[in-house]
Write an enzyme that holds these catalytic residues in place. Structure first.
Site, PDB file in Angstrom:
ATOM      1  N   LYS A   1     -10.374  -7.551   7.475  1.00 26.61           N
ATOM      2  CA  LYS A   1     -11.113  -7.794   8.706  1.00 26.61           C
ATOM      3  C   LYS A   1     -11.057  -6.555   9.571  1.00 26.61           C
ATOM      4  O   LYS A   1     -10.069  -5.824   9.549  1.00 26.61           O
ATOM      5  CB  LYS A   1     -10.550  -9.004   9.455  1.00 26.61           C
ATOM      6  CG  LYS A   1      -9.140  -8.823   9.988  1.00 26.61           C
ATOM      7  CD  LYS A   1      -8.724 -10.025  10.817  1.00 26.61           C
ATOM      8  CE  LYS A   1      -7.241 -10.046  11.112  1.00 26.61           C
ATOM      9  NZ  LYS A   1      -6.853  -9.426  12.378  1.00 26.61           N
TER      10      LYS A   1
ATOM     11  N   HIS B   1       0.827  -1.209   0.000  1.00 29.02           N
ATOM     12  CA  HIS B   1       0.000   0.000   0.000  1.00 29.02           C
ATOM     13  C   HIS B   1       0.864   1.262   0.000  1.00 29.02           C
ATOM     14  O   HIS B   1       0.561   2.242  -0.669  1.00 29.02           O
ATOM     15  CB  HIS B   1      -0.948   0.008   1.198  1.00 29.02           C
ATOM     16  CG  HIS B   1      -2.251  -0.669   0.912  1.00 29.02           C
ATOM     17  ND1 HIS B   1      -2.364  -2.044   0.856  1.00 29.02           N
ATOM     18  CD2 HIS B   1      -3.479  -0.182   0.605  1.00 29.02           C
ATOM     19  CE1 HIS B   1      -3.613  -2.354   0.544  1.00 29.02           C
ATOM     20  NE2 HIS B   1      -4.308  -1.251   0.382  1.00 29.02           N
TER      21      HIS B   1
END
Lengths: 283, 177
Positions: free
Chosen positions: B103, B39
């Site tokens: 999650k 990222h």
């Protein structure tokens, strides 16, 4: 007194076997708790379905010798070494790290350890392990390994409470830690709670507490009561499996206590995801 | 419980718009893994105006660093905590990303960017790496191979079990927690 000789190679082999076992075979006490909570969750709900997924996950992992979770953690190793033991053919830490490396390579586990917290180069071996040694009486050596994922490790907390704090203050601190973790760290959680000692000792106690089976209470009645209350209040939060609600937010609380100072009451929470992994052996 | 929806990647607008937070989805098709370091690199490339190693338009990113394959295409491969990707996510959504799998909770900024871009956030069963591995058909390294488990892998998945975490309206299943 004659010293008992233990070969470093024996320690290495034991650590390797324990790492493989811990990562692929879910602890029986944890599996029992999954089943008990599965039975209590309401029918036809997502939390119940997800608990079934977790039970199936443990079955697939055992059958195919796969890690229960891809985060096979940084390995904490707890050694209790009798003072009449003499290690031959290598160092204790060398043997432990070799055992970890072999397990993580041969077991196809993820290597998640970086050498430097800022440079972040992966060591490629999942070592070094975090090693804690206690010297005890006798000529035996016991080894416990605990590979703990960092999703839940990131949510641990320590608080230096006042010596005049109440049981409720301690419970509040633990429940607040669970609340802050919320759905992020793979609930249902298991809490290892350190109580007393110094700041560093308290953190270590919280880790060691997770080695005890979660279906066994602390032998001290007032501490066992504390465990029960933390669990009850945490489960009233309604976070549940994967944060999807229901009654299964915390499936086990283990408190480990130690003497402390007149001026303080340290409390540490090692929050563990549902994949609480450890294995132990005696040499 | 509502009926489980079957979906295929790349996600089209109509399919995404039909999703509601809390619904169960079985996702099939291509998804790309990317976690913390990937990222950071992707957002760096976007900022510098560089070429991305993958076309983000309509794609789904899975926050996952898999275990190596012992047999089959991949090792255990459950989701990692999504919140750590929050600072980078709005930029990726603006660049065309349509879905994310992970999650845990997302920031308000991410929920807003999801709504603005008509995207969706799914949650996968955390800690069920061995179970989810059974849903992966193939795995190919796409970029940042030097990152090892943090590289970008292209996965083909079949009936990957998900729950809608944040829908296109920005509705979040965790808003009450």
């Amino acid at each position: 007194m004659k010293l008992r000789e233990i070969q470093a190679r024996t320690i290495e082999k034991t650590v390797k076997e324990l790492c493989i076992k811990a990562n692929t075979l879910l602890r029986e006490d944890v599996l029992q708790a999954f089943r008990a909570f599965f039975d209590k969750e309401e029918e036809n709900t997502l939390p119940k379905k997800m608990l079934k997924v977790l039970i199936e996950n443990s079955e697939i992992a055992e059958e195919k010798k796969l890690p229960l979770c891809q985060d096979t953690g940084m390995v904490a190793v707890f050694i209790e070494m009798g003072q009449d033991v003499h290690i031959l053919g290598g160092s204790l830490s060398g043997a432990i790290n070799s055992g970890v490396e072999e397990a993580y390579t041969e077991g196809y586990f993820r290597k998640s350890v970086v050498k430097d917290p800022l440079m972040r180069d992966n060591t490629g071996t999942n070592t070094p392990a975090v090693i804690h040694v206690d010297i005890t009486e006798g000529d035996k050596m016991s080894i416990s390994v605990m590979p703990k994922g960092f999703g839940s490790e990131n949510k641990g907390k320590i608080g230096m409470l006042n010596p005049t704090c109440t049981q409720d203050d301690i419970i509040d601190f633990c429940v607040e830690t669970v609340k802050k973790a919320g759905p992020d760290a793979c609930p249902p959680y298991i809490l290892g709670v350190g109580l007393g000692g110094t700041m560093d000792q308290c953190a270590l106690l919280s880790k060691k507490a997770l080695l005890r089976p979660i279906n066994e209470s602390n032998p001290e009645p007032h501490i066992a009561e504390l465990e029960e209350k933390i669990k009850e209040r945490s489960n009233a939060l309604g976070i549940g499996v994967m944060g999807l609600g229901g009654i299964s937010t915390v499936i086990g609380v283990n408190v480990k206590e130690a003497p402390t100072h007149i001026a303080g009451c340290p409390v540490a929470v090692s929050l563990c995801c549902h994949a609480l992994r450890s294995a132990s052996a005696e040499i | 419980m509502s009926k489980t929806k079957h979906m295929q990647t790349p996600l089209d607008k109509k399919a995404i718009n039909s999703l509601k937070a809390g619904e169960e989805v079985l996702l099939s098709g291509t998804i790309y893994t990317a976690r913390d370091q990937a990222h950071m690199r992707l957002s760096g490339l976007i900022t510098e105006g560089g070429k991305l190693p993958l076309e983000l338009t309509g794609q789904v990113i899975y926050y996952c660093g898999p275990a190596p394959a012992k047999t089959g295409p991949i090792g255990s491969c459950g989701p990692t905590t999504s919140g750590r990707m929050d600072p980078f996510t709005p930029m990726l959504l603006d660049a065309g990303l349509k879905g994310m799998i992970g999650k845990g909770r997302r920031s308000q900024e991410v929920a807003d960017a999801i709504k603005k871009n008509g995207a969706v956030y799914f949650i996968a069963p955390g800690g069920a790496g061995a179970y989810l591995r059974e849903k992966v058909i193939s795995c190919v390294t796409v970029a940042f191979e030097d990152l090892g488990p943090e590289a970008i892998y292209k996965l083909e998945v079949k009936d990957f079990p998900l729950v809608v975490g944040i829908d296109t309206e920005g509705k979040d299943i965790y808003s009450k927690l």
